[in-house]
Design a protein around this motif. Structure first.
Motif, short mmCIF file in Angstrom:
data_model
loop_
_atom_site.label_atom_id
_atom_site.label_comp_id
_atom_site.label_asym_id
_atom_site.label_seq_id
_atom_site.Cartn_x
_atom_site.Cartn_y
_atom_site.Cartn_z
N MET A 428 -82.47 51.32 9.35
CA MET A 428 -82.51 52.65 9.97
C MET A 428 -83.42 53.61 9.21
N LYS A 429 -84.08 53.08 8.15
CA LYS A 429 -85.00 53.89 7.33
C LYS A 429 -84.33 55.15 6.78
N ILE A 430 -83.10 54.98 6.30
CA ILE A 430 -82.36 56.09 5.71
C ILE A 430 -82.58 56.05 4.20
N PRO A 431 -83.15 57.10 3.60
CA PRO A 431 -83.43 57.09 2.16
C PRO A 431 -82.15 57.23 1.34
N THR A 432 -82.28 56.95 0.06
CA THR A 432 -81.11 57.00 -0.82
C THR A 432 -80.68 58.42 -1.15
N THR A 433 -81.49 59.38 -0.78
CA THR A 433 -81.16 60.79 -1.09
C THR A 433 -80.99 61.59 0.19
N ALA A 434 -80.55 60.94 1.26
CA ALA A 434 -80.36 61.65 2.53
C ALA A 434 -79.28 62.72 2.37
N LEU A 435 -79.48 63.83 3.05
CA LEU A 435 -78.51 64.92 2.97
C LEU A 435 -77.35 64.68 3.92
N PRO A 436 -76.11 64.94 3.49
CA PRO A 436 -74.99 64.79 4.42
C PRO A 436 -75.10 65.80 5.56
N GLY A 437 -74.87 65.34 6.78
CA GLY A 437 -75.00 66.21 7.94
C GLY A 437 -73.77 67.08 8.13
N MET A 438 -73.90 68.06 9.01
CA MET A 438 -72.80 68.94 9.36
C MET A 438 -72.67 68.99 10.87
N VAL A 439 -71.42 69.08 11.34
CA VAL A 439 -71.15 69.09 12.77
C VAL A 439 -70.58 70.45 13.16
N ASN A 440 -71.22 71.08 14.15
CA ASN A 440 -70.69 72.33 14.70
C ASN A 440 -69.89 71.98 15.95
N GLY A 441 -68.58 71.94 15.81
CA GLY A 441 -67.75 71.56 16.94
C GLY A 441 -66.58 70.73 16.48
N PRO A 442 -65.79 70.24 17.44
CA PRO A 442 -64.60 69.46 17.08
C PRO A 442 -64.95 68.14 16.42
N ASP A 443 -64.06 67.68 15.52
CA ASP A 443 -64.28 66.39 14.90
C ASP A 443 -63.86 65.28 15.88
N PHE A 444 -63.99 64.03 15.43
CA PHE A 444 -63.76 62.89 16.31
C PHE A 444 -62.34 62.90 16.87
N TYR A 445 -61.35 63.13 16.01
CA TYR A 445 -59.95 63.05 16.45
C TYR A 445 -59.61 64.19 17.41
N THR A 446 -60.11 65.40 17.13
CA THR A 446 -59.87 66.52 18.04
C THR A 446 -60.54 66.27 19.38
N LEU A 447 -61.73 65.72 19.34
CA LEU A 447 -62.44 65.39 20.58
C LEU A 447 -61.66 64.38 21.40
N ARG A 448 -61.10 63.38 20.74
CA ARG A 448 -60.28 62.39 21.43
C ARG A 448 -59.05 63.05 22.07
N GLN A 449 -58.44 63.94 21.34
CA GLN A 449 -57.25 64.62 21.85
C GLN A 449 -57.60 65.46 23.08
N ASN A 450 -58.73 66.19 23.01
CA ASN A 450 -59.15 67.02 24.14
C ASN A 450 -59.48 66.17 25.36
N GLU A 451 -60.14 65.02 25.13
CA GLU A 451 -60.46 64.12 26.24
C GLU A 451 -59.18 63.58 26.87
N PHE A 452 -58.19 63.29 26.03
CA PHE A 452 -56.92 62.76 26.52
C PHE A 452 -56.21 63.79 27.40
N ILE A 453 -56.14 65.03 26.93
CA ILE A 453 -55.50 66.08 27.71
C ILE A 453 -56.26 66.31 29.01
N GLY A 454 -57.59 66.23 28.92
CA GLY A 454 -58.41 66.44 30.11
C GLY A 454 -58.16 65.41 31.20
N ARG A 455 -57.70 64.23 30.84
CA ARG A 455 -57.42 63.19 31.85
C ARG A 455 -56.34 63.64 32.82
N PHE A 456 -55.45 64.55 32.38
CA PHE A 456 -54.32 64.95 33.21
C PHE A 456 -54.50 66.34 33.82
N ALA A 457 -55.65 66.97 33.52
CA ALA A 457 -55.85 68.33 34.01
C ALA A 457 -55.86 68.39 35.54
#
Length: 495
Positions: A428-457
């Motif tokens: 993937m041509k990722i260097p050894t000094t790559a900077l850790p990324g940041m996510v603006n928004g829900p994390d994976f588990y919160t996203l899963r929970q929101n998708e789950f609730i949305g199934r019944f909306a």
């Protein structure tokens, strides 16, 4: 130190030494090789008191730090004069003499030419990272009795062939093609550079393990006899040292979770699939022992759902630009996989993601199926996806074989992980000094929970699902909870 030499009778299963013919072994102390004349030690290969040949050991002190780079090259012979098979050897010099570092396959000429396979050789072994060091190529005529005939030799330097090289030998024109050096970082360079490694654990709760109260249960309530506790502690302690935050998601499969009739093949052992992490291996063991007797062991033994969930977790990180993360899934199981083809599909999918899977077998069952997944020789192929795995990501460790030897267990557990991580990062041509990324928004588990609730909306039950999660209803398994919700929110809440 001990060297063992085998005749490779079963090349598809080289890791299983029982399938190979033992030729002999030689034992020595390291100082013997260092103090030998010219640091060359010759020892008989002995089996049952009989010498079956000689092994020649050459000791060399390496003072400088060597790289993990690879030298690539293709060697061909045009206008080959020999009709019999030919092979070549590459040798490097230590200043006094030459020692072999690579031997090609034997090939016959086709349309007058011989084309050997392209090779990748660690530069540390080929020329000690110094491209001006002397090298030698030897050309041989192959004979099935082993008495190969040396035809010709030529000394050269790697630096002199980097742009291509032709040598008009007596047996044909030898051509070096596609010569290059692939720069590869090491596993430790990625770790020191800040690569985040995350561990997850999946535990087999199928009926073949036997009920925890039975004396022969692998999940015995007598924790001193519980092989899962032993495996979690021994292997988990090894892997958690590489985990960046030691928050470990813990899943189970093959059991009926409390309140539901069907077996679940991916449930959170702590009771919350939207927050399945516990802290450290001690937390894993506490959660395991706390919930062990609450589960109803069932079956079959399906790996695919756990691997799919884990693959989704890794994919979310990649798709959100969190490229300096790598994920290790430890699956502890007692038996054969029931959904083999679906499991292969998910492994092939994960092979393109920053994922490694370590499967640990407990008990005395036949684990031959695992050799198919631990694809050291032949890459896995998914019929559904119609493609091969892009890299080998599975390592199988038979726990009982190494349980009494912590050093061997550690070696076997980590045998392939460093290479798998480096292979992925390099591809993937990722260097050894790559900077850790940041996510603006829900994390994976919160996203899963929101998708789950949305199934019944749309059905008007979205608020019900939210309320159940809010009051702490145990959402161990998403699908089991979804099915239960359809039977009536008030009944569930009342229970």
């Amino acid at each position: 130190m001990r060297f063992e030499v085998y005749d490779a009778d079963d090349k598809k299963d080289l890791r299983n030494l029982k399938k190979q013919e033992f030729i002999g072994a030689a034992e020595f102390a390291l100082h013997e090789a260092i103090r030998a004349k010219d640091q060359i030690l010759r020892l008989p290969l002995v089996d049952k008191g009989k010498s079956n040949g000689t092994i020649i050991l050459h000791a060399e002190e390496v003072k400088e730090k060597l790289s993990s780079n690879l030298a690539h090259m293709t060697i061909e012979c045009y206008g080959a004069v020999k009709n019999s098979p030919m092979f070549y050897r590459l040798l490097r010099s230590d200043g006094n003499s030459f020692f072999p570092v690579y031997q090609s396959e034997a090939c016959r000429r086709r349309n007058g030419n011989i084309k050997w396979h392209k090779v990748k050789i660690p530069t540390a072994g080929l020329f000690r990272d110094d491209q001006s060091k002397p090298l030698r190529i030897e050309l041989y005529e192959y004979f099935s009795n082993g008495n190969h005939k040396l035809l010709e030799t030529r000394d050269f330097q790697f630096v002199s062939i980097i742009d291509g090289f032709k040598w008009e030998s007596k047996v044909g024109v030898i051509v070096f093609k596609d010569v290059s050096v692939e720069k590869r970082a090491s596993f430790l360079e990625y770790l020191f550079g800040g690569c985040q490694i995350s561990l997850a654990i999946a535990i087999d709760f199928t009926a073949s393990n036997n009920d925890p109260d039975m004396p022969n249960s692998l999940h015995s309530t007598n924790l001193q006899k519980n092989q899962y506790v032993q495996a979690i502690r021994a292997i988990g302690d090894i892997l958690q040292e590489y985990d960046s935050d030691k928050n470990i998601p813990v899943f189970g499969f093959g059991a009926k979770v409390p309140g539901f009739k069907s077996a679940s093949h991916c449930f959170a052992l702590n009771g919350n699939i939207f927050a399945p992490e516990v802290h450290t291996i001690d937390g894993v063991l506490n959660t395991y022992t706390k919930n062990l007797t609450k589960l109803h062991f069932s079956g079959p033994t399906n790996f695919s759902e756990v691997i799919r969930y884990f693959g989704d977790f890794a994919y979310w990180h990649v798709s959100n630009g969190l490229l300096f993360n790598y994920f290790v899934l430890l699956i502890i199981t007692d038996g054969q996989i029931t959904d083999m083809e679906y499991t292969i599909d998910e492994i092939v999918r994960c092979s393109g993601l920053p994922v490694s899977i370590i499967i640990t077998g407990v008990g005395d069952e036949d684990f031959r199926q695992m050799d198919r997944l631990d694809a050291d020789t032949n890459p896995l192929y998914s019929k559904r996806l119609e493609k091969y795995a892009v890299r080998d990501i599975v390592q199988f460790v038979p726990f009982n074989k190494f349980a009494g030897n912590p050093q061997e267990l550690a070696r076997e557990t980590l045998a392939e992980l460093p290479k798998q991580l480096v292979d992925y990062m390099t591809a993937m041509k990722i260097p050894t000094t790559a900077l850790p990324g940041m996510v603006n928004g829900p994390d994976f588990y919160t996203l899963r929970q929101n998708e789950f609730i949305g199934r019944f909306a749309n059905s008007g039950m979205g608020d019900n699902a939210t309320q159940l999660i809010r009051v702490g209803f145990p959402v161990m398994d998403i699908e089991a909870f979804a099915n239960a919700l359809k039977f009536g929110y008030q009944n569930i809440l009342h229970c």
